[in-house]
Write a protein that holds these residues in place. Structure first.
Motif, PDB file in Angstrom:
ATOM      1  N   THR A  61       0.846  -1.187   0.000  1.00  0.00           N
ATOM      2  CA  THR A  61       0.000   0.000   0.000  1.00  0.00           C
ATOM      3  C   THR A  61       0.883   1.240   0.000  1.00  0.00           C
ATOM      4  OG1 THR A  61      -0.199   0.230   2.410  1.00  0.00           O
ATOM      5  CG2 THR A  61      -1.729  -1.280   1.319  1.00  0.00           C
ATOM      6  N   ASN A  68       2.032  -2.823   4.753  1.00  0.00           N
ATOM      7  CA  ASN A  68       1.198  -1.656   5.030  1.00  0.00           C
ATOM      8  C   ASN A  68       2.078  -0.423   5.092  1.00  0.00           C
ATOM      9  OD1 ASN A  68      -1.464  -2.854   5.412  1.00  0.00           O
ATOM     10  ND2 ASN A  68      -0.634  -3.796   7.262  1.00  0.00           N
ATOM     11  N   ASN A  69       2.099   0.312   3.984  1.00  0.00           N
ATOM     12  CA  ASN A  69       3.006   1.450   3.878  1.00  0.00           C
ATOM     13  C   ASN A  69       2.270   2.767   3.629  1.00  0.00           C
ATOM     14  OD1 ASN A  69       5.944   2.389   3.387  1.00  0.00           O
ATOM     15  ND2 ASN A  69       4.888   3.065   1.525  1.00  0.00           N
ATOM     16  N   THR A  83      -4.682   0.657   7.295  1.00  0.00           N
ATOM     17  CA  THR A  83      -3.884  -0.507   7.663  1.00  0.00           C
ATOM     18  C   THR A  83      -4.778  -1.630   8.171  1.00  0.00           C
ATOM     19  OG1 THR A  83      -1.930   0.810   8.175  1.00  0.00           O
ATOM     20  CG2 THR A  83      -2.091  -1.342   9.228  1.00  0.00           C
ATOM     21  N   THR A  88      -6.897  -3.265   5.254  1.00  0.00           N
ATOM     22  CA  THR A  88      -6.094  -4.139   4.398  1.00  0.00           C
ATOM     23  C   THR A  88      -5.720  -5.424   5.123  1.00  0.00           C
ATOM     24  OG1 THR A  88      -5.190  -2.175   3.298  1.00  0.00           O
ATOM     25  CG2 THR A  88      -4.027  -4.257   2.962  1.00  0.00           C
ATOM     26  N   THR A  89      -5.290  -5.284   6.367  1.00  0.00           N
ATOM     27  CA  THR A  89      -4.893  -6.451   7.143  1.00  0.00           C
ATOM     28  C   THR A  89      -6.063  -7.397   7.353  1.00  0.00           C
ATOM     29  OG1 THR A  89      -3.185  -5.157   8.280  1.00  0.00           O
ATOM     30  CG2 THR A  89      -3.897  -7.203   9.345  1.00  0.00           C
ATOM     31  N   SER A 130       4.124  -3.736   8.700  1.00  0.00           N
ATOM     32  CA  SER A 130       3.680  -2.342   8.626  1.00  0.00           C
ATOM     33  C   SER A 130       4.853  -1.403   8.830  1.00  0.00           C
ATOM     34  CB  SER A 130       2.610  -2.065   9.688  1.00  0.00           C
ATOM     35  OG  SER A 130       1.492  -2.924   9.529  1.00  0.00           O
ATOM     36  N   LYS A 142      -0.062   5.761  14.133  1.00  0.00           N
ATOM     37  CA  LYS A 142       0.988   4.742  14.065  1.00  0.00           C
ATOM     38  C   LYS A 142       1.084   3.959  15.377  1.00  0.00           C
ATOM     39  CE  LYS A 142       3.778   6.819  10.386  1.00  0.00           C
ATOM     40  NZ  LYS A 142       3.745   5.669   9.468  1.00  0.00           N
ATOM     41  N   VAL A 156      -1.420   1.235  15.144  1.00  0.00           N
ATOM     42  CA  VAL A 156      -0.953   0.112  14.327  1.00  0.00           C
ATOM     43  C   VAL A 156       0.081  -0.709  15.095  1.00  0.00           C
ATOM     44  CG1 VAL A 156       0.181  -0.551  12.172  1.00  0.00           C
ATOM     45  CG2 VAL A 156      -1.453   1.347  12.191  1.00  0.00           C
ATOM     46  N   THR A 180      -0.265  -4.611  15.817  1.00  0.00           N
ATOM     47  CA  THR A 180       0.812  -5.560  15.529  1.00  0.00           C
ATOM     48  C   THR A 180       0.994  -6.535  16.687  1.00  0.00           C
ATOM     49  OG1 THR A 180       1.950  -3.970  14.095  1.00  0.00           O
ATOM     50  CG2 THR A 180       3.279  -5.761  15.030  1.00  0.00           C
TER      51      THR A 180
END
Length: 302
Positions: free
Chosen positions: A18, A96-97, A125, A128-129, A147, A167, A170, A174
């Motif tokens: 991404t 995941n960018n 993120t 998509t995940t 990510s 962030k 995320v 994670t």
């Protein structure tokens, strides 16, 4: 090529990247292809994606594909994943960018500005995940989620509060999904790179020449330099490969020691004057306008 890895270390990997049209996503994608991966680039600007795909494929047939996908929209994300699954086969990995960021005094932010960052980083993120992860679980497939974060997930950062919040979310995802999905053979990790100059993002996050902007200044890094895309690609390849099957739930800092020595944040911006902020706003506005002028409509292509 990235030193230390064979050209087939990612053979058989089908990777969604991404935010793949520009910046770190564009730079890393080429290295993934060079090491055997099939890469699917996502972003919102078809022209940038098409150019990035050409750069990454370097003439290789059917190794790089792109889709114009707004990761903020869960339905669009799910449809895009389904299209890859049906036309190419199961995805094996996600990078995941996709991100958005700008520096500003927090009290000046509108709700729309806040959502522009958080909806891309956090919501995008997660969308998509989840879209990929639920298919892995339903079909009993293993997979890897990776990510791109920032060292602000440990320290926070003044003047980029929406990014620091998103962030950090995320980062929490994670750790949480690493535990929840480990029994399904799904690894979930993240990277927190230090300053790596790229077009547009660097203009927005380093709009003045003042040395007080610690998060982007080489003299604030123990190694006395910024990082490179090649270095980030090496870490990415390792984490997406089968070389570390027991590693999950970790966010790995790669910043030349900046986080430990400080400052890795934008705390130095407290010294800026009102005139400095006007200059920053003007620079950010010009950079955003230039990026928007490249947008058009598109779909999916090799």
């Amino acid at each position: 090529m990235v030193a230390g890895f064979t050209t087939d270390v990612l053979a058989g990997k089908r990777v969604i990247v991404t935010g793949g049209g520009t910046g770190l996503g564009r730079g890393v994608a080429k290295h993934l292809v060079d090491h055997g991966a099939e890469v699917h680039l996502w972003g919102r600007r078809p022209a940038a994606l098409e150019e990035s795909a050409g750069h990454a494929s370097a003439g290789r047939a059917r190794t790089v594909f792109w889709q114009s996908v707004d990761v903020r929209d869960a339905d669009l994300v799910d449809a895009a994943v389904e299209r890859i699954w049906s036309e190419h086969g199961p995805v094996t990995s996600i990078l995941n960018n996709a991100a958005g960021n700008f520096i500003a005094p927090t009290e000046t932010l509108s709700a729309r500005a806040f959502q522009a960052v958080t909806s891309t980083v956090m919501n995008g993120t997660f969308h998509t995940t989840l879209a990929v992860g639920k298919r892995w679980i339903d079909q009993r497939l293993s997979g890897t989620v990776l990510s791109t974060l920032a060292t602000w997930v440990w320290s926070g950062s003044a003047f980029v509060v929406p990014s620091a919040m998103a962030k950090s979310a995320v980062h929490a995802m994670t750790m949480s999904l690493a535990v929840e999905w480990a029994r399904h053979g799904i690894r979930v990790n993240a990277m927190a790179p230090g300053p790596i100059p790229t077009d547009y993002a660097w203009e927005v996050l380093n709009p003045t020449g003042k040395s007080s902007v610690g998060a982007t200044q080489p003299d604030a890094i123990p190694m006395q330099r910024v990082g490179t895309v090649e270095e980030l690609a090496a870490l990415t390849i390792f984490l997406l490969s089968d070389l570390c099957p027991y590693l999950t739930g970790e966010t790995i800092a790669m910043d030349g020691g900046q986080r430990l020595a400080g400052p890795n944040t934008f705390a130095g911006l407290t010294d800026l004057t009102a005139e400095d902020w006007e200059e920053i706003r003007a620079t950010a506005t010009a950079a955003t306008a230039a990026a928007k002028s490249q947008r058009d409509v598109g779909g999916m292509s090799q």
